[in-house]
Design an enzyme around this catalytic site. Sequence first.
Site, PDB file in Angstrom:
ATOM      1  N   GLU A   1      63.179  68.929  55.685  1.00  0.00           N
ATOM      2  CA  GLU A   1      63.276  67.894  56.714  1.00  0.00           C
ATOM      3  C   GLU A   1      63.457  68.579  58.050  1.00  0.00           C
ATOM      4  O   GLU A   1      64.295  69.465  58.196  1.00  0.00           O
ATOM      5  CB  GLU A   1      64.423  66.920  56.450  1.00  0.00           C
ATOM      6  CG  GLU A   1      64.452  65.768  57.472  1.00  0.00           C
ATOM      7  CD  GLU A   1      65.571  64.781  57.217  1.00  0.00           C
ATOM      8  OE1 GLU A   1      65.727  64.358  56.058  1.00  0.00           O
ATOM      9  OE2 GLU A   1      66.293  64.442  58.174  1.00  0.00           O
TER      10      GLU A   1
ATOM     11  N   GLU B   1      71.253  66.010  51.980  1.00  0.00           N
ATOM     12  CA  GLU B   1      72.261  66.529  52.912  1.00  0.00           C
ATOM     13  C   GLU B   1      73.700  66.315  52.442  1.00  0.00           C
ATOM     14  O   GLU B   1      74.623  66.222  53.260  1.00  0.00           O
ATOM     15  CB  GLU B   1      72.054  65.924  54.310  1.00  0.00           C
ATOM     16  CG  GLU B   1      70.735  66.363  54.933  1.00  0.00           C
ATOM     17  CD  GLU B   1      70.452  65.702  56.272  1.00  0.00           C
ATOM     18  OE1 GLU B   1      71.245  64.843  56.694  1.00  0.00           O
ATOM     19  OE2 GLU B   1      69.425  66.035  56.882  1.00  0.00           O
TER      20      GLU B   1
END
Length: 685
Positions: free
Chosen positions: A274, A198
């Site tokens: 995810e 991320e």
Amino acid sequence: MAEWLLSASRQRRVKAMTAAAGSAGRAAVPFLLCALLAPGGAYVLDDSDGLGREFDGIGAVSGGGATSRLLVNYPEPYRSQILDYLFKPNFGASLHILKVEIGGDGQTTDGTEPSHMHYALDENYFRGYEWWLMKEAKKRNPNITLIGLPWSFPGWLGKGFDWPYVNLQLTAYYVVTWIVGAKRYHDLDIDYIGIWNERSYNANYIKILRKMLNSQGLQRVKIIASDNLWESISAAMLLDAELFKVVDVIGAHYPGTHSVKDARLTGKKLWSSEDFSTLNSDTGAGCWGRILNQNYVNGYMTSTIAWNLVASYYEQLPYGRCGLMTAQEPWSGHYVVESPVWVSAHTTQFTQPGWYYLKTVGHLEKGGSYVALTDGLGNLTIIIETMSHKHSKCIRPFLPYFNVSQQFATFVLKGSFSEIPELQVWYTKLGKTSERFLFKQLDSLWLLDSNGSFTLKLQEDELFTLTTLTTGRKGSYLPPPKSQRFPSTYKDDFNVDYPFFSEAPNFADQTGVFEYFTNMEDPGEHHFTLRQVLNQRPITWAADASNTISIIGDYNWTNLTIKCDVYIETPDTGGVFIAGRVNKGGILIRSARGIFFWIFANGSYRVTGDLAGWIIYALGHVEVTAKTWYTLTLTIKGRFASGMLNDKSLWTDIPVNFPKNGWAAIGTHSFEFAQFDNFHVEATR
């Protein structure tokens, strides 16, 4: 119980009626003629025009961070039972994929995970617990897919910057050593490697990583990029032929079941690498059931990976109980097999990576979705979900309103599936306790008439799996021990000669890394200690504190006495603390409040109301230097706190009005070496 209605031959109706008398406790299944069925949608499942995308599996993440921290401390047989519910084929969640954090020493949501290279010339492939977890997963399912992904990186890689791309070759070397070490020391073959969770990717780094993998004979290891959003990496791949070539999978996080045009144009595998991250209640299970289907129906994603695998961290840390199951009490052995485990089973027990989705998947007329997969050898699995908006909200992204209502759905099997004689049926109903069923096997469904069709009556918040496979099983063990609070009296002398894990039980590092240590300078009482081992700030993923800290105990502790031997290793500037009523951790650790009792190598002490040291209750001079053992005692009772040094009172009855409760903790003033021994807490709530 579900009512599912079948258009079938007279032979099947007779069979159903005669069998019903002997089916006590199983599903009540009325079978009606087609002419009597209420109108509804019709859905064709057909492989005549070829198949859809290849299915890559369903999995979960351990880490990001420290989400499996308490699992390793569980006594047997409960630890093995938890692992069976997660990984054992045809038993529980039966996961196809395990994704782990490549520990980088930084705070990555609920704690820090240690790096295999704290320092430039340091390599240790036995730190932490992810190696152990991967081996336990492989022990249960030798075919499980293993993925590694960094969240943070050790500070030495940044050369003074909070950035892993200062030296691309060096960072690639660091990641490749983890993959090589997994094989050399644990016989683990890593299947996929990610870039930086991320956070920003660097196209040149990805290319260098591929070359370095190849140079080490790791051509089989595939690259996922960029574990963030679809847009940037997809567009870059379409413009950069070399980047396009080296990225095998485009992985996005929390995509809301949708991909973007550029990602689809690449023709690469698309994964929700995810997802979930939702309280493991029935609403969380509904979220999981909805996205497992609709990630493919809406976004052509062929793998969905849940954060997180098991909620095995203190519940009051961020995202408490956001795992597929809950195991947060190693001191009692208590754990809970939550409903997302059984929602997982609806897909995982009846498919395998390498199967293919049919092209004929989609949405149901009155809400919900269906997918169908085949192994190409005659087996077929159909998964149908009717999760309502109210009971399937994930933590993110925002879910636009939709409606699900009762409906009749007719499915018609065509192509190579038209002659299938029988389908096994598994059923879940989420919601009210009186109506709730989790992964219940119903009577099989016989398809004896020529058109290969059947009709189901579907209501909201239901999940059906219909499959040719007969291997499904709802595994179970005797109930685990009852839930108990963390012991009110707790001691640890850290006297472990050959520790199986590098970290002491129940301590949860929130900044820094605390490891078992053999103190060769002291063959006596302090030969075995717990040591904070980071001497520089890592390349962070979250807002790590400026001080190191490890928490332990019961968040509801109010009145307590903490006693610990401490050893400052850094002259002049070094410092250590013990603390009580620590009220925050994880990504919020910088703003933690509590009662912190510090001593410093410069001969001073301090009592503060926060970890950062802004709220000062008391300070003064004291005979303290580095390289000497001292015993600190902190007593908190009601609205007052007192402290002792070497069993002599140093400060007394300081008013402490906030917070009212929290964990115990130990830590250091900065990223510095320091040791702790003979930790002892006596607490009341």
